[in-house]
Design a protein around this motif. Structure first.
Motif, mmCIF file in Angstrom:
data_model
loop_
_atom_site.group_PDB
_atom_site.id
_atom_site.type_symbol
_atom_site.label_atom_id
_atom_site.label_comp_id
_atom_site.label_asym_id
_atom_site.label_seq_id
_atom_site.Cartn_x
_atom_site.Cartn_y
_atom_site.Cartn_z
ATOM 1 N N LEU A 16 0.831 -1.201 0.000
ATOM 2 C CA LEU A 16 0.000 0.000 0.000
ATOM 3 C C LEU A 16 0.871 1.258 0.000
ATOM 4 C CD1 LEU A 16 -2.842 1.176 0.114
ATOM 5 C CD2 LEU A 16 -2.695 1.064 2.600
ATOM 6 N N ALA A 17 1.947 1.240 0.765
ATOM 7 C CA ALA A 17 2.849 2.388 0.806
ATOM 8 C C ALA A 17 3.497 2.627 -0.553
ATOM 9 C CB ALA A 17 3.915 2.181 1.882
ATOM 10 N N VAL A 18 3.907 1.561 -1.224
ATOM 11 C CA VAL A 18 4.524 1.693 -2.552
ATOM 12 C C VAL A 18 3.520 2.263 -3.539
ATOM 13 C CG1 VAL A 18 5.439 0.373 -4.510
ATOM 14 C CG2 VAL A 18 6.281 -0.068 -2.204
ATOM 15 N N ILE A 19 2.284 1.779 -3.513
ATOM 16 C CA ILE A 19 1.243 2.273 -4.413
ATOM 17 C C ILE A 19 0.985 3.757 -4.160
ATOM 18 C CG2 ILE A 19 -1.221 2.113 -4.946
ATOM 19 C CD1 ILE A 19 -0.917 -0.939 -4.531
ATOM 20 N N VAL A 21 3.045 5.993 -2.859
ATOM 21 C CA VAL A 21 4.207 6.783 -3.287
ATOM 22 C C VAL A 21 4.214 6.933 -4.807
ATOM 23 C CG1 VAL A 21 6.732 6.730 -3.471
ATOM 24 C CG2 VAL A 21 5.633 6.305 -1.273
ATOM 25 N N LEU A 22 3.917 5.856 -5.523
ATOM 26 C CA LEU A 22 3.869 5.936 -6.985
ATOM 27 C C LEU A 22 2.748 6.855 -7.463
ATOM 28 C CD1 LEU A 22 4.594 2.234 -7.993
ATOM 29 C CD2 LEU A 22 6.113 4.212 -8.201
ATOM 30 N N ALA A 23 1.596 6.795 -6.803
ATOM 31 C CA ALA A 23 0.490 7.682 -7.171
ATOM 32 C C ALA A 23 0.851 9.139 -6.886
ATOM 33 C CB ALA A 23 -0.773 7.283 -6.406
ATOM 34 N N LEU A 24 1.506 9.393 -5.781
ATOM 35 C CA LEU A 24 1.934 10.747 -5.444
ATOM 36 C C LEU A 24 2.966 11.260 -6.445
ATOM 37 C CD1 LEU A 24 1.747 13.074 -3.385
ATOM 38 C CD2 LEU A 24 3.627 11.991 -2.169
ATOM 39 N N ALA A 25 3.919 10.418 -6.817
ATOM 40 C CA ALA A 25 4.930 10.814 -7.797
ATOM 41 C C ALA A 25 4.285 11.093 -9.159
ATOM 42 C CB ALA A 25 5.994 9.728 -7.935
ATOM 43 N N GLY A 26 3.334 10.277 -9.552
ATOM 44 C CA GLY A 26 2.626 10.509 -10.806
ATOM 45 C C GLY A 26 1.823 11.794 -10.769
ATOM 46 N N GLY A 27 1.174 12.064 -9.642
ATOM 47 C CA GLY A 27 0.409 13.299 -9.486
ATOM 48 C C GLY A 27 1.288 14.530 -9.537
ATOM 49 N N ILE A 28 2.430 14.465 -8.887
ATOM 50 C CA ILE A 28 3.357 15.596 -8.918
ATOM 51 C C ILE A 28 3.884 15.805 -10.330
ATOM 52 C CG2 ILE A 28 5.645 16.371 -8.150
ATOM 53 C CD1 ILE A 28 4.959 15.114 -5.415
ATOM 54 N N SER A 29 4.201 14.715 -11.018
ATOM 55 C CA SER A 29 4.654 14.812 -12.407
ATOM 56 C C SER A 29 3.587 15.454 -13.278
ATOM 57 C CB SER A 29 4.997 13.420 -12.937
ATOM 58 O OG SER A 29 5.227 13.445 -14.315
ATOM 59 N N TRP A 30 2.341 15.078 -13.084
ATOM 60 C CA TRP A 30 1.241 15.636 -13.869
ATOM 61 C C TRP A 30 1.075 17.132 -13.592
ATOM 62 C CZ3 TRP A 30 -3.771 17.334 -12.379
ATOM 63 C CH2 TRP A 30 -4.634 17.560 -13.448
ATOM 64 N N ILE A 31 1.140 17.512 -12.327
ATOM 65 C CA ILE A 31 0.994 18.924 -11.953
ATOM 66 C C ILE A 31 2.132 19.753 -12.540
ATOM 67 C CG2 ILE A 31 1.092 20.535 -10.001
ATOM 68 C CD1 ILE A 31 -1.589 19.201 -10.240
#
Length: 63
Positions: A16-19, A21-31
């Protein structure tokens, strides 16, 4: 039995933590990609981001 349950819980929390972190990194990349210039629509910006994301996965860095 209890040690097995605790180990499974630790594994599930780790996944769950890995998922997250990946979602947060993707969101930051998108922003970062889409958020600086608001002169075009978010739909176009998201499309451009998705193309760049897919291209970076297909033509990733060589080691």
């Amino acid at each position: 039995m209890r040690a097995r349950t605790v180990r499974r819980l630790g594994t599930a929390l780790g996944c769950l933590a890995v998922i997250l972190v990946l979602a947060l990194a993707g969101g930051i990349s998108w922003i970062v990609t889409c958020g600086f210039e608001l002169t075009f629509s978010w739909l176009w910006a998201t499309g451009i981001w998705l193309v760049l994301f897919l291209l970076s996965g297909a033509f990733g860095r060589s080691k």
